[in-house]
Design a protein around this motif. Structure first.
Motif, PDB file in Angstrom:
ATOM      1  N   PHE A   1       0.984  -1.702  -0.155  1.00  0.00           N
ATOM      2  CA  PHE A   1      -0.229  -0.461   0.084  1.00  0.00           C
ATOM      3  C   PHE A   1       0.547   1.276   0.030  1.00  0.00           C
ATOM      4  O   PHE A   1       0.368   2.408  -0.550  1.00  0.00           O
ATOM      5  CB  PHE A   1      -0.738  -0.434   0.889  1.00  0.00           C
TER       6      PHE A   1
ATOM      7  N   GLU B   1      -1.005   5.329  -5.881  1.00  0.00           N
ATOM      8  CA  GLU B   1      -2.205   5.365  -5.724  1.00  0.00           C
ATOM      9  C   GLU B   1      -2.731   5.087  -6.584  1.00  0.00           C
ATOM     10  O   GLU B   1      -4.089   4.495  -6.820  1.00  0.00           O
ATOM     11  CB  GLU B   1      -2.943   6.790  -5.414  1.00  0.00           C
TER      12      GLU B   1
ATOM     13  N   LYS C   1       2.729   1.328  -3.458  1.00  0.00           N
ATOM     14  CA  LYS C   1       1.998   1.738  -4.647  1.00  0.00           C
ATOM     15  C   LYS C   1       1.911   3.180  -5.297  1.00  0.00           C
ATOM     16  O   LYS C   1       1.217   4.149  -3.777  1.00  0.00           O
ATOM     17  CB  LYS C   1       0.900   0.604  -5.000  1.00  0.00           C
TER      18      LYS C   1
ATOM     19  N   GLU D   1      -7.066  -1.267  -1.035  1.00  0.00           N
ATOM     20  CA  GLU D   1      -5.887   0.236  -0.695  1.00  0.00           C
ATOM     21  C   GLU D   1      -6.913   1.039  -0.563  1.00  0.00           C
ATOM     22  O   GLU D   1      -6.479   2.193   0.072  1.00  0.00           O
ATOM     23  CB  GLU D   1      -4.700  -0.190  -2.055  1.00  0.00           C
ATOM     24  N   ARG D   2      -7.225   1.665  -1.587  1.00  0.00           N
ATOM     25  CA  ARG D   2      -8.428   3.359  -1.761  1.00  0.00           C
ATOM     26  C   ARG D   2      -9.030   3.201  -0.536  1.00  0.00           C
ATOM     27  O   ARG D   2      -9.265   3.940  -0.322  1.00  0.00           O
ATOM     28  CB  ARG D   2      -9.538   2.576  -3.460  1.00  0.00           C
TER      29      ARG D   2
ATOM     30  N   TYR E   1      -4.353   1.441  -6.970  1.00  0.00           N
ATOM     31  CA  TYR E   1      -4.981   0.799  -5.510  1.00  0.00           C
ATOM     32  C   TYR E   1      -5.562  -0.268  -6.093  1.00  0.00           C
ATOM     33  O   TYR E   1      -6.814  -0.131  -7.298  1.00  0.00           O
ATOM     34  CB  TYR E   1      -5.600   2.126  -4.813  1.00  0.00           C
TER      35      TYR E   1
END
Length: 344
Positions: free
Chosen positions: A20, A25, A23, A32-33, A28
């Motif tokens: 997370f 964004e 990476k 992760e979002r 994601y």
């Protein structure tokens, strides 16, 4: 609950966090979002919890929760045969400050009843849910508004709150934590790089943690300008509204009272023997003999969480820059939580 699955799930959680944080964004996935959204909500609800500082805390856990670290930590303790319910009253001064207590309770074979801090309500429940998913449902916990039907309690609060908690839980096994702070002892030959790492110990989390340095011990001939020069990387801290308000208020008080202080427009240095300093202020004193410092540290041991100094000073200290990187066997108030849980 299966301890092997709990450990495996915790390792997977750390890997999830590492990915997370590393990476882009834009790439994601849904989980992760969701976590990113919680970071942003946390900052809106508590301005001290900036996205940068929450990510810093998450990175520490991602680095720490390796299988090797966890197994080495747990090897010194016995896992309970019969699960007990352990009430946890968590602090909210810095992000995820109560996560270590939660992990300790679960991996000791017990069940945490978690009363979240109103200042830190978003990230921890998400992490627990993910840990449970990664552990095939083997992480049992409860999020509660009021502690009831518990076997022991671990609570963290201010000195005033602690007096109330000690009375309220007087008939229960408990750990009641109080205010603590950290100090740094300079030898005088520190490099610029070491002083820059010291700035991390001072300014990370805006200085709100018990492992943040609020008091310096300086040799007699140490020049304060060296500190200011090496603190510059944190100059942007003054752009944080709440921090700036504290800075302006404390500066106004010192000017009004005609007290002497040194200032670089985002932090003040004040010659003061007090361990605890106001936010945006760093207390310092000068010493001639290291024995003076050792006597002070011994006399105030119950209020000191962490000492930052060079190893050669033999002060049982951590290196510059390491105050905010505690290990799994580093315990708040220097009380071994896992040993306590063994005796519940």
């Amino acid at each position: 609950m299966n301890s092997e699955l709990q450990i495996k799930g915790l390792v997977q959680l750390s890997q999830f966090l590492a990915l997370f944080l590393d990476k882009d964004e834009a790439k994601y996935d849904d989980n992760e979002r969701e976590l990113l959204g919680l970071l942003k909500k946390s900052q809106l609800e508590n301005p001290w919890f900036t996205e940068e500082n929450i990510k810093f805390a998450l990175q520490q856990w991602a680095n720490l929760l390796t299988e090797k670290n966890i197994l080495q930590w747990l090897s010194a303790y016995k896992r309970t045969v019969e699960s007990k319910k352990i009430g946890l009253i968590l602090a909210g001064n810095i992000p995820l400050v109560g996560f270590h207590d939660v992990i300790s309770v679960v991996l000791s074979g017990n069940i945490p009843l978690i009363k979240l801090s109103s200042k830190d309500q978003r990230i921890l429940p998400f992490l627990l849910s993910k840990w449970n998913d990664f552990s095939n449902g083997n992480v049992k916990y409860e999020l509660v508004e009021k502690l009831e039907n518990f076997d022991a309690v671990i609570a963290t609060g201010s000195n005033n709150t602690a007096r109330y908690l000690e009375y309220y839980f007087k008939n229960h096994k408990s750990i009641i934590r109080k205010n603590r702070t950290s100090v740094a002892v300079l030898k005088g030959d520190e490099t610029d790089e070491e002083l820059q790492r010291l700035a991390e110990d001072i300014f990370r989390y805006f200085g709100l943690g018990c492992r943040n340095v609020t008091r310096l011990f300086l040799p007699q001939d140490f020049k304060l300008d060296r500190l200011f020069e090496n603190f510059l990387a944190f100059g942007e801290i003054i752009n944080h509204n709440s921090y700036a308000n504290n800075y302006d208020y404390n500066k106004a008080i010192y000017l009004l009272n005609q007290e002497k202080f040194w200032d670089n427009n985002f932090v003040m240095l004040k010659e003061d023997s007090q361990l605890f300093s106001p936010l945006s202020v760093l207390n310092f004193s000068r010493y001639q003999d290291l024995d003076e410092v050792k006597n002070f540290l011994s006399e105030n041991n119950n209020e000191i969480q962490c000492i930052v100094a060079k190893p050669e000073l033999n002060l049982d200290a951590v290196n510059f820059g390491d105050a905010q990187h505690p290990k799994l066997n580093t315990y708040a108030d220097n009380i071994d939580t896992m040993k306590f849980l063994e005796m519940v």
